[in-house]
Design an enzyme around this catalytic site. Sequence first.
Site, PDB file in Angstrom:
ATOM      1  N   MET A   1       0.848  -1.190   0.000  1.00 39.19           N
ATOM      2  CA  MET A   1       0.000   0.000   0.000  1.00 39.19           C
ATOM      3  C   MET A   1       0.889   1.247   0.000  1.00 39.19           C
ATOM      4  SD  MET A   1      -3.415  -1.026   2.020  1.00 39.19           S
ATOM      5  CE  MET A   1      -2.830  -0.877   3.684  1.00 39.19           C
ATOM      6  N   GLY A   2       2.130   1.080  -0.427  1.00 33.78           N
ATOM      7  CA  GLY A   2       3.029   2.228  -0.552  1.00 33.78           C
ATOM      8  C   GLY A   2       3.612   2.662   0.774  1.00 33.78           C
TER       9      GLY A   2
ATOM     10  N   HIS B   1       9.646  -3.417   3.260  1.00 40.50           N
ATOM     11  CA  HIS B   1       9.266  -3.623   1.848  1.00 40.50           C
ATOM     12  C   HIS B   1      10.519  -3.856   1.002  1.00 40.50           C
ATOM     13  CE1 HIS B   1       5.759  -1.014   3.182  1.00 40.50           C
ATOM     14  NE2 HIS B   1       5.170  -2.099   2.743  1.00 40.50           N
TER      15      HIS B   1
ATOM     16  N   GLY C   1       5.376 -10.120   4.183  1.00 36.14           N
ATOM     17  CA  GLY C   1       6.231 -10.014   5.367  1.00 36.14           C
ATOM     18  C   GLY C   1       5.711 -10.857   6.527  1.00 36.14           C
TER      19      GLY C   1
ATOM     20  N   SER D   1       7.171  -0.506   9.983  1.00 36.19           N
ATOM     21  CA  SER D   1       5.778  -0.444   9.555  1.00 36.19           C
ATOM     22  C   SER D   1       5.500   0.964   9.048  1.00 36.19           C
ATOM     23  CB  SER D   1       4.861  -0.739  10.747  1.00 36.19           C
ATOM     24  OG  SER D   1       3.544  -0.348  10.456  1.00 36.19           O
TER      25      SER D   1
HETATM   26  O1  PAF Z   1       0.183  -5.710   3.543  1.00 31.04           O
HETATM   27  C1  PAF Z   1      -0.316  -4.807   2.824  1.00 31.04           C
HETATM   28  O2  PAF Z   1       0.293  -3.775   2.577  1.00 31.04           O
HETATM   29  C2  PAF Z   1      -1.706  -5.009   2.250  1.00 31.04           C
HETATM   30  O3  PAF Z   1      -2.546  -5.671   3.154  1.00 31.04           O
HETATM   31  C3  PAF Z   1      -1.705  -5.717   0.887  1.00 31.04           C
HETATM   32  C4  PAF Z   1      -1.195  -7.140   0.992  1.00 31.04           C
HETATM   33  C5  PAF Z   1      -0.851  -4.940  -0.095  1.00 31.04           C
HETATM   34  C6  PAF Z   1      -3.134  -5.784   0.334  1.00 31.04           C
HETATM   35  O4  PAF Z   1      -3.662  -4.510   0.164  1.00 31.04           O
END
Ligand code: PAF
Length: 297
Positions: free
Chosen positions: A37-38, A44, A157, A195
């Site tokens: 979700m950016g 990430h 993750g 996070s």
């Molecule tokens: O973990 C996340 O960022 C979200 O839950 C995901 C897996 C991208 C789904 O929107």
Amino acid sequence: MTTGSGTVQVVRSVAELEGIREELRGTERTVGFVPTMGFLHDGHASLLAAARAQCDFVVLSIFVNPKQFNQASDLEGYPRDEERDLGIAAEQGVDLVFSPEADDLYPEGFATSVEVRGLTDVLCGSEDSRGAGHFRGVTTVVALLLNLVDPDVAYFGQKDAQQAAVIGRMVRDLAFRTRVAVVPTVREPDGLAMSSRNARLSEAGRQTAVVVPRALERAREVALSEGPAAGIEAGRAVFRAEGLEPEYLEARTLSGLREVEEASEDDWMLAVAVEVDGVRLIDNLPVEAGTGKGAGR
Ligand code: PAF
């Protein structure tokens, strides 16, 4: 629309993504996919690094999925910084960023939801927590993204352990061809799990938040010698000393999310959700099967 950012190609429409995916099918290249979700952080980046190391073509999606938010304020307040995200994507050697608009992904008349039952009623899915609707939103968007991107491997993750378990079950039950890879949690030097939500903590809240990994460490230490129930009590005491009451602190198996009574059981974890400084944080520490040993943090 496609825009260039460094070496990263950004695709904003489903039709364009489908075209690129079709071209890739004509090659032998394996596709690794990291859905996000950016507001990317080092957690990430570690998912992207794993995808880069294991696959020929790496796709990153950036989409703040409205279906997985229970409250409009949480959705609106979700941190966003696409320019920075694209810089990180370029650094990590991402080949393609898919960043769609909600009404392209969910066009008018979109009526389907994907629900994994059982695993979504506990922990973050319980009625006292975010509720099963949250995971319905997650599995619906992930199923849709897996169909569009059609990756060989999708990376999630360990920090979102329940999400990883739920998606693993969905992929198995619905026979997606994609393999789910779960990558260990990345932590700040003081132990706080990375996070996107950490950005919402005030300076004082950020200092208090270190109680989360500390309570989990203490819980695991006691659980391994005296059993999970004693470990949970010890972890709760660490929170209480900071004036905090976790939403949950539980010992559960990693894949089935079954409650654990003996430290010697299958792969399991201590999982917690707690509100610190008005920000809901989740974290977990896995324990290796049978060894009674922590599997890192
Ligand atoms: O973990 C996340 O960022 C979200 O839950 C995901 C897996 C991208 C789904 O929107």
